[in-house]
Design an enzyme around this catalytic site. Structure first.
Site, PDB file in Angstrom:
ATOM      1  N   GLY A  13      29.934  33.916 -33.250  1.00  0.00           N
ATOM      2  CA  GLY A  13      30.466  33.289 -32.029  1.00  0.00           C
ATOM      3  C   GLY A  13      31.492  34.187 -31.372  1.00  0.00           C
ATOM      4  N   ARG A  74      23.470  36.136 -33.134  1.00  0.00           N
ATOM      5  CA  ARG A  74      23.250  35.788 -34.541  1.00  0.00           C
ATOM      6  C   ARG A  74      21.923  36.448 -34.889  1.00  0.00           C
ATOM      7  NH1 ARG A  74      27.601  32.201 -35.360  1.00  0.00           N
ATOM      8  NH2 ARG A  74      28.042  31.032 -33.480  1.00  0.00           N
ATOM      9  N   GLY A 104      33.226  36.318 -37.827  1.00  0.00           N
ATOM     10  CA  GLY A 104      33.733  35.381 -38.823  1.00  0.00           C
ATOM     11  C   GLY A 104      33.150  35.670 -40.199  1.00  0.00           C
ATOM     12  N   ASP A 105      33.124  34.658 -41.059  1.00  0.00           N
ATOM     13  CA  ASP A 105      32.737  34.914 -42.452  1.00  0.00           C
ATOM     14  C   ASP A 105      31.288  35.383 -42.602  1.00  0.00           C
ATOM     15  OD1 ASP A 105      31.860  32.421 -41.752  1.00  0.00           O
ATOM     16  OD2 ASP A 105      32.913  31.339 -43.345  1.00  0.00           O
ATOM     17  N   THR A 127      37.603  34.453 -34.531  1.00  0.00           N
ATOM     18  CA  THR A 127      36.994  33.133 -34.392  1.00  0.00           C
ATOM     19  C   THR A 127      38.049  32.149 -33.912  1.00  0.00           C
ATOM     20  OG1 THR A 127      36.187  31.214 -35.634  1.00  0.00           O
ATOM     21  CG2 THR A 127      37.239  32.915 -36.932  1.00  0.00           C
ATOM     22  N   ASP A 129      38.111  29.170 -34.617  1.00  0.00           N
ATOM     23  CA  ASP A 129      38.265  28.091 -35.607  1.00  0.00           C
ATOM     24  C   ASP A 129      39.449  28.302 -36.555  1.00  0.00           C
ATOM     25  OD1 ASP A 129      35.935  27.107 -34.507  1.00  0.00           O
ATOM     26  OD2 ASP A 129      34.638  27.965 -36.049  1.00  0.00           O
ATOM     27  N   ASP A 131      39.410  29.703 -39.383  1.00  0.00           N
ATOM     28  CA  ASP A 131      38.926  29.232 -40.691  1.00  0.00           C
ATOM     29  C   ASP A 131      38.755  30.368 -41.702  1.00  0.00           C
ATOM     30  OD1 ASP A 131      36.782  30.469 -39.491  1.00  0.00           O
ATOM     31  OD2 ASP A 131      35.344  28.868 -39.851  1.00  0.00           O
ATOM     32  N   ARG A 164      43.939   4.136 -20.135  1.00  0.00           N
ATOM     33  CA  ARG A 164      42.774   4.330 -21.009  1.00  0.00           C
ATOM     34  C   ARG A 164      43.142   5.049 -22.300  1.00  0.00           C
ATOM     35  NH1 ARG A 164      38.856   6.812 -16.534  1.00  0.00           N
ATOM     36  NH2 ARG A 164      37.885   4.897 -15.805  1.00  0.00           N
ATOM     37  N   ARG A 173      34.484  23.678 -36.477  1.00  0.00           N
ATOM     38  CA  ARG A 173      33.505  23.511 -37.572  1.00  0.00           C
ATOM     39  C   ARG A 173      34.093  22.648 -38.690  1.00  0.00           C
ATOM     40  NH1 ARG A 173      30.391  28.957 -38.914  1.00  0.00           N
ATOM     41  NH2 ARG A 173      32.477  29.624 -39.419  1.00  0.00           N
ATOM     42  N   HIS A 218      48.474   4.136 -22.620  1.00  0.00           N
ATOM     43  CA  HIS A 218      47.361   5.097 -22.677  1.00  0.00           C
ATOM     44  C   HIS A 218      47.493   5.930 -23.951  1.00  0.00           C
ATOM     45  CE1 HIS A 218      49.764   8.638 -21.462  1.00  0.00           C
ATOM     46  NE2 HIS A 218      50.511   7.705 -20.896  1.00  0.00           N
ATOM     47  N   ARG A 246      37.271   6.527 -23.397  1.00  0.00           N
ATOM     48  CA  ARG A 246      36.310   7.533 -22.928  1.00  0.00           C
ATOM     49  C   ARG A 246      36.255   8.689 -23.927  1.00  0.00           C
ATOM     50  NH1 ARG A 246      35.248   4.183 -19.727  1.00  0.00           N
ATOM     51  NH2 ARG A 246      35.139   4.281 -17.464  1.00  0.00           N
ATOM     52  N   HIS A 252      31.884  24.393 -25.269  1.00  0.00           N
ATOM     53  CA  HIS A 252      32.002  25.857 -25.277  1.00  0.00           C
ATOM     54  C   HIS A 252      33.069  26.417 -24.355  1.00  0.00           C
ATOM     55  CE1 HIS A 252      28.296  25.705 -27.576  1.00  0.00           C
ATOM     56  NE2 HIS A 252      28.677  26.897 -28.004  1.00  0.00           N
ATOM     57  N   ARG A 255      35.736  28.444 -25.974  1.00  0.00           N
ATOM     58  CA  ARG A 255      35.531  29.829 -26.423  1.00  0.00           C
ATOM     59  C   ARG A 255      35.898  30.859 -25.357  1.00  0.00           C
ATOM     60  NH1 ARG A 255      30.532  30.243 -29.526  1.00  0.00           N
ATOM     61  NH2 ARG A 255      30.884  29.146 -31.461  1.00  0.00           N
TER      62      ARG A 255
HETATM   63  P1  ATP Z   1      31.508  32.219 -36.348  1.00  0.00           P
HETATM   64  O1  ATP Z   1      32.739  31.918 -37.152  1.00  0.00           O
HETATM   65  O2  ATP Z   1      31.746  32.310 -34.927  1.00  0.00           O
HETATM   66  O3  ATP Z   1      30.306  31.384 -36.707  1.00  0.00           O
HETATM   67  P2  ATP Z   1      30.285  34.200 -38.018  1.00  0.00           P
HETATM   68  O4  ATP Z   1      30.472  35.659 -38.171  1.00  0.00           O
HETATM   69  O5  ATP Z   1      30.580  33.366 -39.245  1.00  0.00           O
HETATM   70  O6  ATP Z   1      31.120  33.744 -36.762  1.00  0.00           O
HETATM   71  P3  ATP Z   1      27.437  33.766 -38.353  1.00  0.00           P
HETATM   72  O7  ATP Z   1      26.409  33.360 -37.375  1.00  0.00           O
HETATM   73  O8  ATP Z   1      27.613  32.964 -39.590  1.00  0.00           O
HETATM   74  O9  ATP Z   1      28.812  33.895 -37.525  1.00  0.00           O
HETATM   75  O10 ATP Z   1      27.145  35.277 -38.819  1.00  0.00           O
HETATM   76  C1  ATP Z   1      26.926  36.315 -37.876  1.00  0.00           C
HETATM   77  C2  ATP Z   1      25.816  37.200 -38.357  1.00  0.00           C
HETATM   78  O11 ATP Z   1      26.188  37.791 -39.607  1.00  0.00           O
HETATM   79  C3  ATP Z   1      24.499  36.485 -38.657  1.00  0.00           C
HETATM   80  O12 ATP Z   1      23.720  36.301 -37.512  1.00  0.00           O
HETATM   81  C4  ATP Z   1      23.845  37.435 -39.636  1.00  0.00           C
HETATM   82  O13 ATP Z   1      23.218  38.498 -38.961  1.00  0.00           O
HETATM   83  C5  ATP Z   1      25.038  37.962 -40.423  1.00  0.00           C
HETATM   84  N1  ATP Z   1      25.163  37.174 -41.672  1.00  0.00           N
HETATM   85  C6  ATP Z   1      25.536  35.884 -41.785  1.00  0.00           C
HETATM   86  N2  ATP Z   1      25.480  35.460 -43.056  1.00  0.00           N
HETATM   87  C7  ATP Z   1      25.048  36.513 -43.783  1.00  0.00           C
HETATM   88  C8  ATP Z   1      24.771  36.735 -45.181  1.00  0.00           C
HETATM   89  N3  ATP Z   1      24.932  35.777 -46.095  1.00  0.00           N
HETATM   90  N4  ATP Z   1      24.349  37.956 -45.542  1.00  0.00           N
HETATM   91  C9  ATP Z   1      24.177  38.942 -44.644  1.00  0.00           C
HETATM   92  N5  ATP Z   1      24.420  38.802 -43.314  1.00  0.00           N
HETATM   93  C10 ATP Z   1      24.838  37.614 -42.881  1.00  0.00           C
END
Ligand code: ATP
Length: 322
Positions: A13, A74, A104-105, A127, A129, A131, A164, A173, A218, A246, A252, A255
């Site tokens: 993201g 992705r 991110g992770d 990110t 988030d 997180d 309201r 997430r 409110h 409401r 999005h 972001r």
């Molecule tokens: P966000 O926090 O915004 O979701 P993110 O980096 O965690 O960011 P992901 O979509 O989980 O977003 O991962 C980004 C890309 O990293 C994936 O499209 C994939 O190509 C690669 N990736 C994700 N998980 C793995 C994994 N377990 N092993 C190898 N590559 C991975």
């Protein structure tokens, strides 16, 4: 081995501040006589060989812009052995001595796979988030907080005019950090986060009734994305409290936007530090900031850490929202 050529990509993201980080990496590298390539659309760009040399002026006028000039994606193909091999081959053919990945992770898991295949990688936590467990603040989080706050302030005007209740879902997430801090900043009556179990009667209905008895007409309820079901929840609030309610899902828009000072400075510092790490021959690292000090962790170690939720801050929010 001296580093002569590195590459950078943005993945997962998008987050405001990614561009500021790209700028810092590019300028730091070029200033040290290292060639730098921009890889387009995350790991897909490595698979498809979609990379271009970057120059000092490639990153002009981007420090203030949200999104990412390198685009993001992705890439399911990268998670396959064949996809990973293609990505490694692209790096080898282009003579890439190191790669900086922003994301991110999931992105860091990918970086770990590449590092194991001999492509030195450094990850920057980007990110909204917030997180990433090893790091107090991720790039993009502060901007998203401010965006959410501005939007909920606008909602407050209209819910105040109509007596309201506004139930607002924010992103995050499985993580309630964005919701908690937005909730505090907008003076929410209740904040629902995945880390703390909630009781509908006690935490919403009774709180609304108690504050209504003191003259409040409110209400703002901030709900983290990880809780879900915001439309149903809003209907139930209206039925049980009699207050017209409401639901708003911010979505999005959270972001986007120009990064805040905090995100621009953080991104610049982290980008500069990432090049330091590669120049020092370090690989498979995630850059983090804790107590305003930059540091770095082994990716494996970083991915195993658990984000600790700030329950004191949550209690404080509860105490002052009467
Ligand atoms: P966000 O926090 O915004 O979701 P993110 O980096 O965690 O960011 P992901 O979509 O989980 O977003 O991962 C980004 C890309 O990293 C994936 O499209 C994939 O190509 C690669 N990736 C994700 N998980 C793995 C994994 N377990 N092993 C190898 N590559 C991975």
């Amino acid at each position: 081995m001296a580093i002569r050529k590195i590459a950078i990509l943005t993945s997962g993201g998008d987050a405001p501040g990614m561009n500021a980080a790209v700028r810092a990496v590019v300028r730091t590298a070029l200033g040290r006589g290292i060639d730098i390539y921009g890889v387009y659309r995350g790991y897909n760009g490595l698979i498809n060989g979609d990379l271009q040399p970057m120059h000092l002026r490639s990153v002009s006028d981007i420090i203030h812009r949200g999104g990412t000039v390198l685009y993001t994606a992705r890439s399911p193909e990268f998670c396959t052995e064949a996809g990973l091999q293609k990505a490694v081959k692209t790096c080898q053919d282009a003579g890439i001595d190191g790669l900086v990945v922003l994301g991110g992770d999931g992105t860091f898991r990918g970086a770990q796979d590449l590092s194991r295949r001999g492509i030195p990688c450094v990850g920057l936590p980007c990110t909204i988030d917030n997180d990433i467990a090893c790091c107090e603040q991720t790039i993009g989080y502060d901007t998203a907080l401010n965006t959410c706050m501005e939007m909920v302030d606008k909602l407050r005007d209209t819910s105040q005019s109509h007596d309201r209740c506004s139930v607002v879902e924010v992103m995050g997430r499985h993580c309630g950090y964005l919701a908690l801090n937005v909730g505090i900043a907008v003076g929410a009556t209740s904040i629902l986060v995945p880390e703390v179990p909630f009781d509908f009667e006690r935490d919403i209905v009774e709180r609304m009734n108690q504050t209504a008895a003191t003259g409040k007409k409110h209400f703002i309820i901030v709900v983290a994305e990880g809780i879900g079901g915001v439309t149903k929840l809003t209907k139930r609030i209206e039925e049980e409290t009699g207050v017209e309610s409401r639901a708003t899902i911010l979505g999005h828009v959270q972001r986007g936007g120009n990064p805040t000072v905090s995100d621009r400075v953080l991104a610049s510092r982290m980008g500069n530090y990432a090049v330091d790490l590669l120049c020092d021959g370090r690989s498979n690292r995630v850059v983090a900031i804790n107590n305003d000090c930059l540091t770095d962790y082994d990716i494996e170690e970083a991915l195993h850490m658990k984000k600790v939720f700030d329950t004191d801050l949550y209690r404080m929010a509860h105490e002052i929202s009467i």
